[in-house]
Write a protein that holds these residues in place. Structure first.
Motif: not given
Length: 137
Positions: A98, A100-101, A104-105
């Motif tokens: 989560t 990492q996501d 990135e966002k």
């Protein structure tokens, strides 16, 4: 008037994207807090497991349930602690994915906010550089 409305639209878009970025940053901070809590729990459970491994088969093991100490089988206690460690490790992996996501966002939103900011500054510069009839020029 058209350029003033375009400027306001650009400002609104930038504000929306900046708010989105702020929300993502709050989610990242929350993720870090939860991750810290699980990391501490993992360390505690690993310590308990090491202590249980030092015990002999016939040792008395007690589990605190509310205000009461309840006798527990060593093998059962060992299995429960291992299950907790498994669960906590899985949660930490989920939190890592989560995070990492979210990062990135965050990176994508930061880039968008920077680009929109640049467009806004350029637009304002161009808008203010034009001779204005309402100033009597």
């Amino acid at each position: 008037m058209g350029s003033a409305s375009a400027l306001k639209e650009l400002q609104r878009d930038l504000e929306t994207k900046a708010n989105d970025l702020s929300k993502i940053q709050k989610d990242i901070a929350k993720n870090h807090q939860v991750r810290k809590k699980y990391t501490i729990q993992l360390g505690e459970n690993e310590l308990v497991l090491k202590e249980l491994d030092l015990l002999q088969e016939d040792a008395n093991v007690y589990k605190l349930i509310g205000p009461v100490l309840v006798k527990q089988d060593l093998a059962e206690a060992n299995a429960n602690v291992r299950k907790r460690i498994e669960y906590i490790s899985a949660e930490l992996k989920r939190l890592d994915a989560t995070l990492q996501d979210l990062e990135e966002k965050q990176s994508s939103k930061k880039e968008t906010v920077c680009i929109l900011s640049l467009f806004l500054y350029i637009y304002i510069y161009i808008y203010l550089s034009q001779p204005r009839s309402d100033y009597g020029i």
